[in-house]
Design an enzyme around this catalytic site. Structure first.
Site, PDB file in Angstrom:
ATOM      1  N   CYS A   2       0.847  -1.189   0.000  1.00  0.00           N
ATOM      2  CA  CYS A   2       0.000   0.000   0.000  1.00  0.00           C
ATOM      3  C   CYS A   2       0.886   1.244   0.000  1.00  0.00           C
ATOM      4  O   CYS A   2       2.083   1.178  -0.257  1.00  0.00           O
ATOM      5  CB  CYS A   2      -0.902   0.007   1.228  1.00  0.00           C
ATOM      6  SG  CYS A   2      -1.854  -1.525   1.456  1.00  0.00           S
ATOM      7  N   ALA A  54      -5.314  -4.205  -1.765  1.00  0.00           N
ATOM      8  CA  ALA A  54      -5.739  -5.338  -0.946  1.00  0.00           C
ATOM      9  C   ALA A  54      -5.083  -6.625  -1.439  1.00  0.00           C
ATOM     10  O   ALA A  54      -5.259  -7.018  -2.600  1.00  0.00           O
ATOM     11  CB  ALA A  54      -7.256  -5.462  -0.980  1.00  0.00           C
ATOM     12  N   ILE A  55      -4.332  -7.280  -0.555  1.00  0.00           N
ATOM     13  CA  ILE A  55      -3.614  -8.511  -0.874  1.00  0.00           C
ATOM     14  C   ILE A  55      -4.053  -9.650   0.037  1.00  0.00           C
ATOM     15  O   ILE A  55      -4.326 -10.758  -0.412  1.00  0.00           O
ATOM     16  CB  ILE A  55      -2.090  -8.310  -0.738  1.00  0.00           C
ATOM     17  CG1 ILE A  55      -1.607  -7.165  -1.649  1.00  0.00           C
ATOM     18  CG2 ILE A  55      -1.341  -9.602  -1.047  1.00  0.00           C
ATOM     19  CD1 ILE A  55      -1.731  -7.431  -3.120  1.00  0.00           C
ATOM     20  N   ASN A  78       2.360  -0.474   5.265  1.00  0.00           N
ATOM     21  CA  ASN A  78       2.664  -0.838   3.877  1.00  0.00           C
ATOM     22  C   ASN A  78       3.572  -2.056   3.914  1.00  0.00           C
ATOM     23  O   ASN A  78       4.665  -1.993   4.468  1.00  0.00           O
ATOM     24  CB  ASN A  78       3.356   0.332   3.171  1.00  0.00           C
ATOM     25  CG  ASN A  78       3.919  -0.064   1.808  1.00  0.00           C
ATOM     26  OD1 ASN A  78       3.412  -0.966   1.153  1.00  0.00           O
ATOM     27  ND2 ASN A  78       4.976   0.621   1.388  1.00  0.00           N
ATOM     28  N   GLY A  79       3.124  -3.162   3.324  1.00  0.00           N
ATOM     29  CA  GLY A  79       3.974  -4.341   3.275  1.00  0.00           C
ATOM     30  C   GLY A  79       3.237  -5.600   3.652  1.00  0.00           C
ATOM     31  O   GLY A  79       2.011  -5.690   3.575  1.00  0.00           O
ATOM     32  N   ASP A 105      -2.723  -9.010   8.367  1.00  0.00           N
ATOM     33  CA  ASP A 105      -1.518  -8.873   9.193  1.00  0.00           C
ATOM     34  C   ASP A 105      -1.485  -7.522   9.906  1.00  0.00           C
ATOM     35  O   ASP A 105      -0.809  -7.370  10.927  1.00  0.00           O
ATOM     36  CB  ASP A 105      -0.243  -9.082   8.366  1.00  0.00           C
ATOM     37  CG  ASP A 105      -0.217  -8.311   7.060  1.00  0.00           C
ATOM     38  OD1 ASP A 105      -1.180  -7.568   6.774  1.00  0.00           O
ATOM     39  OD2 ASP A 105       0.764  -8.454   6.304  1.00  0.00           O
TER      40      ASP A 105
END
Length: 657
Positions: A2, A54-55, A78-79, A105
């Site tokens: 992100c 979105a992952i 982010n990550g 997460d």
């Protein structure tokens, strides 16, 4: 993956803080096209914004900014934390059954902060990340960046007195959107850029704005405005620990252990709720990642490569052969010069500060190709830095072994003699010798070689080998080159041999400042998340434990570089598909500057333009440009630095000279 941004400070001069924050997050919408979130606490003076790609956990339960269950922490992140499910299990053992809202997460991190605090949480985490977390109880902002610098994070105070505001975000574009942003070019940082084709270390191209270093935490508040730093992990310390705790097993045991670690790193990085694939060049590093993905996948892995019709730049045939052997679902695209050239106008917008590694062009193209099919792509970056893959390591050590036997005054005299003769004349002389029959452009090579002959140490020799402009202060008006790990007379790398020291320096500098920055901006420019299994810190720490003969091998082990890594790969892919001379991921910039790019370059490099902009001394630049277009010398790297800054500068309006 992100992007985020925010500000902390007095809001009296910000009439519409919500509109300002929205402009900041809109500036990095490419990093997170799926949703936009904002959180404010006017009484505390904090504003936090997030753009989501979105992952993992695609539901609203994964949206940010996210507040902890305790209400104490507000996080923008982010990550990816690859072991976050393990952390949930560990939390459950301590706290019983936690009521989770989703499976992101981000939520895991917040629960970990409640249990262990920020530093202990990042020390437990396996992942790539940059985040900002607001402690509502202590009214303190903490920024964090992952161990190796995969994810970017900029910060700095702007404005003065009561109007001062602390800005932070994933890219400089976001900070630039705040009205307090000064946009004054840092000429010292420009010197760094001219030497290394990037603005490295904690510097940024703007005065008062910095990058958070990898493995670091920063805390700041209005009550204590001077940022306080902590280092929770250091690549230099990891190298020294590895040297002190050498792996003592057999070569086979070393390869076994490396494969176990890499398989686990790859397995964890295949975690996603969206389509996932991998870049594949057909070289050792990317082939190893793809092979270990395919052994753990239930269906063919999606792989991507680009090719060029020019044989000197084309690896697509090798990638296709590896893909066929492994049974991946392979997509390749052959790029025409016109397609590659069409990327160049977009480069200043992709990179939020000047960046001049020309492999940025094919990196963007392969990212663009992959994004048509997947949202996440694994890559083979960092294999060279960890397993001694760059030829320059052994070349520098070998050169220094020979040069150091000759007194420095004599070397200076020889260097002056070589540079006193034009490259063209040296070419004509060499044409009558075996040297001239073996190599083209002998004069150019001898002139470049003269530049390293006067080195007083192997460290100075290596620095010159990885430099573009050797004397950037002669080119940048009013600039003074800052101290970095590469020019520090006493860096914290005691006990490392010459080659290991070069590898460690690259891990601190070239990897985060060039390779990882290049991939992050190129991929996020098309909203593609990239992941680097070799940068699982457990793999990094084990690689430093391996003796050098397991990296740079003798002929009896069948290869010269990355021996242990090759042995892992050869368990999955035949050696015949891999063994070939190393190729760079490049494009023919030298020829393009003499051909289709010449009018564009001439405009940016004109004496009138350089004088008007006021950052460069035109004389050395014009001299190199004339020598390059005439074919006398190849100055593509030096000229590309100037061109990328000039092109970037035109997009920065307004700027302060």
């Amino acid at each position: 993956m992100c992007g985020f941004s925010g500000f902390l400070g007095n809001w009296n001069d910000v009439a519409t803080p919500d509109a300002v924050l929205r402009r900041m997050t809109d500036a990095i919408a490419h990093r997170g096209p799926d949703s936009d979130g904002h959180w404010f606490d006017e009484a505390a003076g904090i504003a936090m914004g997030h753009r989501r790609l979105a992952i993992v956990d695609l539901s609203p339960a994964g949206a940010q900014p996210m507040v902890s269950a305790s209400g104490r922490w507000v996080l923008i992140f982010n990550g990816e934390i690859y072991n976050h499910l393990d952390l949930r299990v560990e939390l459950g053992q301590h706290q019983g059954g936690l009521a989770w809202r989703g499976h992101s997460d981000t939520e895991t991190l917040l629960a970990c902060f409640d249990r262990w605090g920020i530093r202990a949480t990042v020390e437990r985490s396996i992942g790539m990340f940059a985040f900002s977390v607001w402690d509502r109880q202590a009214r303190t902002l903490t920024l964090a960046r992952d161990r190796l610098g995969e994810k970017p994070l900029y910060y700095g105070w702007q404005g003065r007195g009561r109007a001062a505001v602390f800005l932070f975000g994933s890219e400089l574009k976001a900070l630039h959107a705040h009205p307090a942003f000064g946009a004054q070019i840092n000429r010292d940082a420009l010197c760094l850029f001219m030497r290394h084709n990037n603005v490295g270390g904690h510097h940024s191209i703007y005065e008062g704005i910095h990058k958070l270093l990898p493995g670091s935490l920063l805390s700041v508040s209005q009550a204590a405005p001077e940022p306080a730093f902590q280092t929770y992990w250091s690549s230099a310390a990891a190298a020294q620990r590895g040297m002190a705790q050498r792996f003592e097993g057999s070569p086979t045991e070393a390869v076994d252990e490396l494969e176990v670690l890499l398989k686990d790193a790859v397995r964890r990085q295949m975690m996603a709720d969206v389509p996932l694939g991998a870049f594949l060049s057909g070289g050792v590093d990317s082939s190893t990642v793809v092979a270990l993905m395919q052994t753990q996948a239930s269906r063919p892995v999606k792989t991507f490569s680009i090719g060029f019709h020019e044989a000197a730049y084309n690896e697509a045939e090798h990638a296709k052969a590896v893909a066929q052997h492994l049974g991946t679902e392979h997509t390749e695209m052959y790029v025409t010069p016109e397609q590659a050239l069409a990327v160049i106008p977009s480069l200043p917008g992709l990179y939020c500060e000047p960046f001049a590694d020309s492999s940025q062009i094919p990196t963007f193209l392969v990212s663009q190709l992959a994004r048509r099919h997947v949202t996440v792509s694994l890559s083979g970056d960092a294999g060279d830095e960890l397993f001694c893959g760059y030829n320059r390591y052994s070349l520098a050590a070998s050169l220094w072994h020979r040069l150091s036997a000759v007194p420095q005054p004599m070397r200076r005299m020889v260097a002056r003699g070589l540079t006193s003769v034009s490259p063209g004349r040296l070419d004509r002389i060499a044409a009558h010798t075996p040297l001239g029959r073996r190599w083209a452009n002998v004069g150019d090579k001898l002139h470049k070689g003269a530049g390293v002959m006067t080195a007083s140490s192997v460290a100075e020799l290596y620095r010159s080998m990885v430099s573009h402009w050797l004397r950037p202060e002669d080119v940048v008006l009013g600039g003074t080159e800052p101290t970095t790990a590469l020019n520090d007379s006493a860096p914290a790398l005691a006990g490392l041999g010459d080659i290991e020291r070069m590898m460690a320096l690259d891990l601190q500098t070239y990897l985060p400042d060039d390779i990882l920055a290049k991939v992050d901006r190129a991929a996020m420019g098309v909203s593609l998340e990239t992941r680097v299994p070799f940068l699982d810190h457990r793999v990094v720490e084990f690689a430093w434990q391996l003796p050098m003969e397991y990296k740079l091998s003798d002929e009896n082990k069948g290869s010269t570089t990355k021996w242990a890594l090759r042995q892992v790969l050869f368990r999955h892919v035949p050696k015949a598909l891999i063994e070939r001379p190393k190729m760079g991921f490049g494009v023919p910039i030298a020829d393009w500057l003499r051909g289709p790019l010449r009018p564009w370059a001439e405009d940016l490099l004109s004496e009138a333009r350089l004088k008007r902009d006021g950052y460069f001394n035109p004389a050395p630049i014009r001299k190199k440009w004339a020598e390059h277009v005439s074919g006398q010398r190849n100055w593509q790297q030096q000229l590309w630095c100037v061109l990328m800054f000039q092109a970037w500068l035109t997009e920065q309006v307004p700027v302060t000279p």
